[in-house]
Design an enzyme around this catalytic site. Structure first.
Site, PDB file in Angstrom:
ATOM      1  N   GLY A 166      40.420  48.859  44.660  1.00 46.51           N
ATOM      2  CA  GLY A 166      39.670  47.970  45.488  1.00 46.51           C
ATOM      3  C   GLY A 166      39.943  46.529  45.106  1.00 46.51           C
ATOM      4  O   GLY A 166      40.601  46.183  44.174  1.00 46.51           O
ATOM      5  N   CYS A 167      39.544  45.710  45.710  1.00 41.78           N
ATOM      6  CA  CYS A 167      39.630  44.261  45.591  1.00 41.78           C
ATOM      7  C   CYS A 167      38.292  43.642  45.961  1.00 41.78           C
ATOM      8  O   CYS A 167      37.418  44.296  46.488  1.00 41.78           O
ATOM      9  CB  CYS A 167      40.703  43.689  46.516  1.00 41.78           C
ATOM     10  SG  CYS A 167      42.403  44.033  46.025  1.00 41.78           S
ATOM     11  N   ALA A 168      38.151  42.359  45.637  1.00 39.16           N
ATOM     12  CA  ALA A 168      36.970  41.618  46.044  1.00 39.16           C
ATOM     13  C   ALA A 168      37.412  40.339  46.724  1.00 39.16           C
ATOM     14  O   ALA A 168      38.394  39.730  46.312  1.00 39.16           O
ATOM     15  CB  ALA A 168      36.118  41.262  44.826  1.00 39.16           C
ATOM     16  N   ARG A 184      35.285  45.061  40.818  1.00 36.46           N
ATOM     17  CA  ARG A 184      36.169  45.423  41.927  1.00 36.46           C
ATOM     18  C   ARG A 184      37.612  45.063  41.600  1.00 36.46           C
ATOM     19  O   ARG A 184      38.530  45.472  42.298  1.00 36.46           O
ATOM     20  CB  ARG A 184      35.757  44.701  43.214  1.00 36.46           C
ATOM     21  CG  ARG A 184      34.354  45.009  43.697  1.00 36.46           C
ATOM     22  CD  ARG A 184      34.086  44.310  45.019  1.00 36.46           C
ATOM     23  NE  ARG A 184      34.828  44.960  46.086  1.00 36.46           N
ATOM     24  CZ  ARG A 184      34.337  45.931  46.846  1.00 36.46           C
ATOM     25  NH1 ARG A 184      33.098  46.351  46.682  1.00 36.46           N
ATOM     26  NH2 ARG A 184      35.069  46.486  47.784  1.00 36.46           N
TER      27      ARG A 184
END
Lengths: 244, 363
Positions: B11-13, B40
């Protein structure tokens, strides 16, 4: 027990909760919560947690018995694979609520995002329930295999749909109760719409009473609009797909 | 800037803040917001885009460069000297941060384009096209050199590390901007390296992205036909070039650009009224190769606008809110509350429906 959790890292907070539960504490008030994920994960037994603020993702994941009441909005993944207990959110919540949920109850006062109730399941007395006070996003009840989903559409804006597209897509168990109408072309091809029976009202009414009590909404108001139900037309829509 | 970073599949933010009246705030808030979503990311990439930070050079193209070697710097500066007027060139100020290791040489240049150069094959040339051409040339041809950003009165600050550490490394609390976006990276399909961190930029466009662009190959080949070179080994790069092509060069309104990138499904186009049906059919026919497939939530910005967009079936999270004339977007609602606890409104975004926030004219 009151905990000021402002700025506290989620692991430390969850460790503290587990420790205190093991020591026999049964009531918690968490102040200053903002974004701490996995709150209440895996906790068992008669525990009550009041949360002030916006808890992070996967609130109550794998939970087995406790009650969590959130005074604020919720994020994504609430009640992920929850086994038993109750989560009540005084606000709206995000996507993928109740993913693989297998028991317990989730009440959201306002609207929810996408993929709520995805792959919920039931077994004998283990029947998970999600009640949404507002509207729901697309893929509501996707691949649902059991349990009960309810959408009330309270305070819905004029012309706003009760749920998004792909409602009940791939559903092969459980039931979705809708307060009001949905466009037929958003229904997944595995489900069909029916009138409620006596039996249905026996299951639905206590849930509506709970919602009315938790959020202080008149029950008459909720019952003013007739309900429809969605159930799968086949128990094994993929039986042939994967065997041949 | 070692390009052999290990790939960690996993995931990323993203987060954005904009004052529609152009009020400038320090980088502290955006750092606080992205930092709340620490988990994240995995420390393999963090970055920020900041608008309004160089008012004293507001009419200059601010080039942020990453050099892997002094040779790269010499060659690039020779190139810049030949094609631009360099008003000022200086190292980008940084401070040592324990977790930020092996940074490239980081320089910035404030450039003007000499008017007599704006000809190509004896035809007058658009100044921004000229700049794009030079950026592409550096990234593609000059060894050890990457342009991190090339817009006016804006800059990208990015690298390998957690975003809050990257923010401190670049001393972002010392800058003031009216629009900030940020990214915390969890690289999935591509390696984590300095040039591959978000935001991806071109001119004053910047893009931060959570997700993956499965159509990268098609998008890349399509954009290459218009002179864009995809050299950064990360899928998100194509989004920056696609918005430049569609909005700046083809003059499509941003609302329509969003409907190219996250096009309505054919079954939904069929249900539209005739006029819309014709429009969306034409868009899909003409710009089919610019459609972004795969799960994404992105924040696209330029000097005047911030746009949040999700893929059509919303496979990545996004929330947006407003307090007075400040607008906020983030992967998680708590990342907004962290910097603005009392929002006037807050909404969970919908798939394929852009949220567009514009700078009020005359501000």
């Amino acid at each position: 027990m009151e905990i000021n959790a402002k700025g506290m890292y989620y692991r430390d907070l969850n460790n503290l909760l587990r420790e205190k539960v093991a020591e026999g504490v049964t009531e918690f008030t968490l102040q200053g919560i903002n974004g701490q994920r996995y709150l209440g994960t895996g906790l068992k037994g008669k525990v009550k947690i009041e949360v002030y603020g916006t808890p992070g993702n996967d609130l109550g994941a794998f939970m087995d018995g406790p009650e969590i009441i959130v005074y604020g909005n919720g994020q994504d993944g609430i009640a992920n694979t929850m086994n038993d207990g109750r989560v009540v959110v005084h606000g709206h919540a995000g996507d993928v609520l109740g993913y693989g949920m297998r028991g317990g109850e989730l009440y959201i006062r306002d609207s929810v995002g996408y993929r709520v109730g995805i792959h919920m399941k039931e077994y004998k007395k283990q029947v998970p329930v999600i009640v949404v006070g507002g509207t729901a996003g697309a893929f509501f009840g996707e691949y649902m295999a059991g349990g009960i989903l309810v959408v009330l559409g309270l305070n819905k804006k004029e012309g706003e749909p009760l749920t998004g597209d792909y409602l009940g897509t791939g559903m092969h168990g459980g039931v979705i109760y809708l307060r009001g109408e949905v466009e037929k072309d958003i229904l997944g091809k595995e489900v069909a719409e029916f009138e409620l029976t006596e039996e249905d009202y026996k299951r639905l009414n206590p849930l509506l009473e709970n919602y009315a009590n938790f959020f202080n909404v008149p029950l008459d108001e909720i019952k003013k609009v007739p309900f429809k139900k969605l159930v799968p037309v086949s128990h094994r829509p993929y039986g042939k797909l994967y065997t041949y | 800037m070692d390009r052999t970073f290990e790939r960690i599949p996993s995931g990323c933010a993203i987060s954005g803040i904009m004052s529609v009246t152009g009020k400038r705030i320090s980088g502290e808030k955006i750092i606080a917001s992205i930092s709340l979503m620490h988990d994240r990311s995995n420390g393999l990439g963090g970055g920020f885009a900041a608008y309004g930070i160089y008012p004293e050079f507001a009419d200059h193209y601010a080039f942020h460069l990453m050099y892997q070697s002094e040779r790269g710097r010499t060659l690039t500066e020779e190139f810049l000297n030949k094609h631009f007027i360099i008003e000022r060139g200086e190292p980008i100020p940084t401070r040592p941060v324990a977790t930020i290791t092996d940074p490239p040489l980081l320089w910035r240049y404030f450039l003007k384009v000499p008017e007599e150069r704006l000809y190509k094959n004896h035809e007058p040339m658009d100044e921004r096209d000229y700049v794009v051409e030079k950026v592409m040339y550096i990234n593609d041809n000059i060894p050890d050199s990457y342009v991190a950003s090339s817009g006016k009165n804006m800059g990208a600050f990015k690298g390998v590390g957690y975003p809050e550490d990257i923010g401190r490394f670049f001393r972002l609390e010392e800058y003031e901007g009216y629009l900030w976006t940020a990214h915390g990276r969890f690289p999935t399909n591509t390696p984590g390296w300095w040039g591959g961190a978000h935001p991806f930029t071109l001119l004053d466009w910047s893009v931060v992205h959570n997700g993956e662009i499965s159509s990268y190959g098609i998008n890349k080949r399509y954009l290459e036909m218009f002179g864009y070179k995809c050299t950064l080994m990360t899928d998100t790069e194509v989004v920056a070039y696609a918005v430049d092509l569609l909005h700046r060069r083809h003059d499509l309104p941003l609302e329509i650009v969003a409907k190219v990138l996250a096009a309505p499904f054919w079954k939904d186009i069929e249900k539209m009224e005739e006029e819309d049906r014709k429009l969306y059919t034409a868009l899909r026919q003409v710009y089919g190769s610019a459609l972004l497939n795969g799960p994404f939530s992105i924040i696209v910005a330029n000097s005047k606008v911030m746009m949040g967009l999700n893929d059509r079936i919303k496979l990545r999270p996004m929330v947006w809110g407003r307090r007075g004339d400040f607008y906020y977007m983030a992967s998680e609602e708590s990342a907004i509350y962290e910097i603005e606890p009392a929002l006037d409104e807050v909404h969970v975004s919908k798939g394929g429906e852009p949220v567009i926030v514009r700078l009020k004219e005359g501000e």
